[in-house]
Scaffold this motif. Structure first.
Motif, PDB file in Angstrom:
ATOM      1  N   VAL A   7      75.446  22.449  25.435  1.00  0.00           N
ATOM      2  CA  VAL A   7      76.428  22.162  26.472  1.00  0.00           C
ATOM      3  C   VAL A   7      76.285  23.167  27.624  1.00  0.00           C
ATOM      4  O   VAL A   7      76.347  22.797  28.809  1.00  0.00           O
ATOM      5  N   LEU A   8      76.077  24.426  27.286  1.00  0.00           N
ATOM      6  CA  LEU A   8      75.895  25.451  28.330  1.00  0.00           C
ATOM      7  C   LEU A   8      74.679  25.113  29.192  1.00  0.00           C
ATOM      8  O   LEU A   8      74.713  25.252  30.416  1.00  0.00           O
TER       9      LEU A   8
ATOM     10  N   ARG B 178      83.271  29.968  26.125  1.00  0.00           N
ATOM     11  CA  ARG B 178      81.974  30.174  26.766  1.00  0.00           C
ATOM     12  C   ARG B 178      81.667  29.040  27.739  1.00  0.00           C
ATOM     13  O   ARG B 178      81.210  29.280  28.872  1.00  0.00           O
ATOM     14  N   CYS B 179      81.927  27.827  27.311  1.00  0.00           N
ATOM     15  CA  CYS B 179      81.672  26.671  28.179  1.00  0.00           C
ATOM     16  C   CYS B 179      82.604  26.665  29.386  1.00  0.00           C
ATOM     17  O   CYS B 179      82.184  26.345  30.509  1.00  0.00           O
TER      18      CYS B 179
ATOM     19  N   ILE C 104      86.470  21.870  23.114  1.00  0.00           N
ATOM     20  CA  ILE C 104      85.953  21.852  24.487  1.00  0.00           C
ATOM     21  C   ILE C 104      86.677  20.799  25.314  1.00  0.00           C
ATOM     22  O   ILE C 104      87.053  21.040  26.470  1.00  0.00           O
TER      23      ILE C 104
ATOM     24  N   ILE D 160      75.530  22.250  31.498  1.00  0.00           N
ATOM     25  CA  ILE D 160      76.347  22.685  32.643  1.00  0.00           C
ATOM     26  C   ILE D 160      75.456  23.262  33.732  1.00  0.00           C
ATOM     27  O   ILE D 160      75.632  22.987  34.914  1.00  0.00           O
TER      28      ILE D 160
ATOM     29  N   THR E  67      76.898  24.199  21.189  1.00  0.00           N
ATOM     30  CA  THR E  67      77.466  24.942  22.320  1.00  0.00           C
ATOM     31  C   THR E  67      76.395  25.357  23.308  1.00  0.00           C
ATOM     32  O   THR E  67      76.570  25.219  24.529  1.00  0.00           O
ATOM     33  N   ASP E  68      75.270  25.848  22.802  1.00  0.00           N
ATOM     34  CA  ASP E  68      74.168  26.259  23.689  1.00  0.00           C
ATOM     35  C   ASP E  68      73.664  25.063  24.488  1.00  0.00           C
ATOM     36  O   ASP E  68      73.320  25.196  25.679  1.00  0.00           O
TER      37      ASP E  68
ATOM     38  N   ARG F  50      81.435  29.227  31.903  1.00  0.00           N
ATOM     39  CA  ARG F  50      80.226  28.806  32.616  1.00  0.00           C
ATOM     40  C   ARG F  50      80.566  27.787  33.708  1.00  0.00           C
ATOM     41  O   ARG F  50      80.124  27.917  34.854  1.00  0.00           O
TER      42      ARG F  50
ATOM     43  N   ALA G 256      78.889  17.285  30.709  1.00  0.00           N
ATOM     44  CA  ALA G 256      77.932  18.063  29.924  1.00  0.00           C
ATOM     45  C   ALA G 256      78.052  17.746  28.432  1.00  0.00           C
ATOM     46  O   ALA G 256      77.049  17.591  27.732  1.00  0.00           O
ATOM     47  N   VAL G 257      79.278  17.628  27.944  1.00  0.00           N
ATOM     48  CA  VAL G 257      79.496  17.291  26.533  1.00  0.00           C
ATOM     49  C   VAL G 257      78.910  15.912  26.227  1.00  0.00           C
ATOM     50  O   VAL G 257      78.210  15.716  25.220  1.00  0.00           O
TER      51      VAL G 257
ATOM     52  N   LEU H 205      82.376  19.578  33.011  1.00  0.00           N
ATOM     53  CA  LEU H 205      82.328  20.007  31.620  1.00  0.00           C
ATOM     54  C   LEU H 205      82.290  18.799  30.689  1.00  0.00           C
ATOM     55  O   LEU H 205      81.531  18.768  29.710  1.00  0.00           O
TER      56      LEU H 205
END
Length: 347
Positions: free
Chosen positions: A343-344, A24-25, A294, A347, A340-341, A28, A316-317, A313
């Motif tokens: 990180v999304l 997912r990441c 990730i 991003i 995860t949300d 995105r 973002a992490v 990416l």
């Protein structure tokens, strides 16, 4: 728009949770950078073994060969010997695709506290030989179950194998501090390790880097006492495996550790996986740390030439970790989905 085809093997246990988080990441960040990622998922692993007697189909390598990269979650099942799960899936891919470099970054991440009292930042690379050494298949057992039972296994070191891993590591070192640390045990292992030392010294001179040859036991101690003194470490299959797990523990959790199984010539796809295992004790609880998976995806993007997307990416992490979100292995209570949300959103 460049488009890459990625073969995805979620595998077992928490792999089934952290791989979807990572994809997912990746989707995105790739979309933001005008990159196409096509994920082809393969349901191979322990459930496949229980149903068919094999960890993956006989034509699995042919299937994977058509992809630009492979992303693996984890393999391992409490009811199946590790010799079946590991040698039935991961090792055939590593060897069939000549992924002779296992690259494992060891780095302090923002917001993540390690167990060491020393707060000096840790940032080094372990370059592990990935196809030979101590993990050979040559050997066997005799007189099983008797008082005279014998087990033997041959550690295989070839000049070609040691040269190519040393050259890769030395070039990384040349681009960083110019110092290459070599893990050895030539005072006790009298044939393979002096052979290793000689070749590392020869190749390092060719690449204009300084060699710091350290006995493996002393190197393990140095990683704990002065990890900031290390930059690029080259090691055999077994030594590199052990040192990289120690390194991930020093930086906070094995759950954050990534790795890349590389075929540097790019004749075959490379494989990207977290260092952690399938963790059956927490599988299905939604608390697995997705950072290792990730970050492995970040390494995959770098390998594919998408360096800006990879940097975004990773940023973002780190932003999410800096904000204090942490899964239970890092002392927090954030779930896999919540992390995860976040990180999304970053991003």
């Amino acid at each position: 728009m460049p488009t890459f085809t990625i073969s995805v093997i979620p595998g077992d246990g928490i792999g089934l949770e952290v791989v979807p988080a990572a994809t997912r990441c990746l989707e995105r960040v790739a979309s933001r950078h005008g990159i196409g990622l096509v994920f082809n998922e393969h349901p191979w692993g322990s459930e496949h073994y229980l149903a068919t007697g094999r960890m993956m189909p006989t034509d699995a390598l042919d299937t994977l060969a058509a992809s630009d990269a492979v992303m693996l979650g984890a393999v391992g099942h409490p009811d199946i010997p590790d010799t079946e799960t590991l040698w039935g899936l991961l090792i055939p891919i590593r060897r069939g695709f000549q992924q002779y470099i296992n690259l494992r970054p060891v780095r302090t991440l923002p917001g993540v506290r390690g167990p060491l009292a020393n707060d000096a930042p840790i940032d080094f690379l372990i370059v592990r030989e990935n196809n030979e050494g101590e993990y050979s298949e040559i050997g066997g057992r005799l007189y099983r179950g008797s008082p005279d039972e014998i087990a033997s296994q041959l550690a295989v070191f070839t000049r070609r194998g040691v040269e190519r891993v040393t050259r890769f590591a030395a070039r990384l070192a040349h681009a960083r501090t110019g110092v290459l640390t070599s893990a050895t045990k030539s005072n006790g292992i009298i044939h393979t390790m002096p052979f290793w030392d000689e070749i590392v010294t020869e190749l390092a001179a060719d690449e204009d880097v300084q060699v710091d040859s350290v006995l493996i036991d002393a190197l393990a101690a140095r990683m704990v006492l002065k990890p900031e003194s290390l930059d690029v470490v080259v090691a055999s299959n077994l030594f590199g495996d052990i040192l990289s797990d120690l390194g991930s523990a020093l930086t906070g959790s094995i759950g954050v550790a990534p790795s890349a199984n590389l075929n540097p010539e790019r004749n075959f796809p490379s494989l990207f996986e977290p260092v952690h295992g399938s963790a059956p004790d927490i599988a299905g609880r939604g608390i697995a740390n997705p950072v290792g998976q990730i970050w492995s995806g970040v390494m995959m993007l770098e390998h594919l030439g998408a360096s800006e997307a990879a940097s975004d990416l990773m940023r973002a992490v780190e932003e999410v970790l800096s904000a204090g979100l942490a899964t239970p292995d890092l002392g927090g209570s954030t779930t896999t989905a919540e992390f995860t949300d976040a990180v999304l959103d970053a991003i």
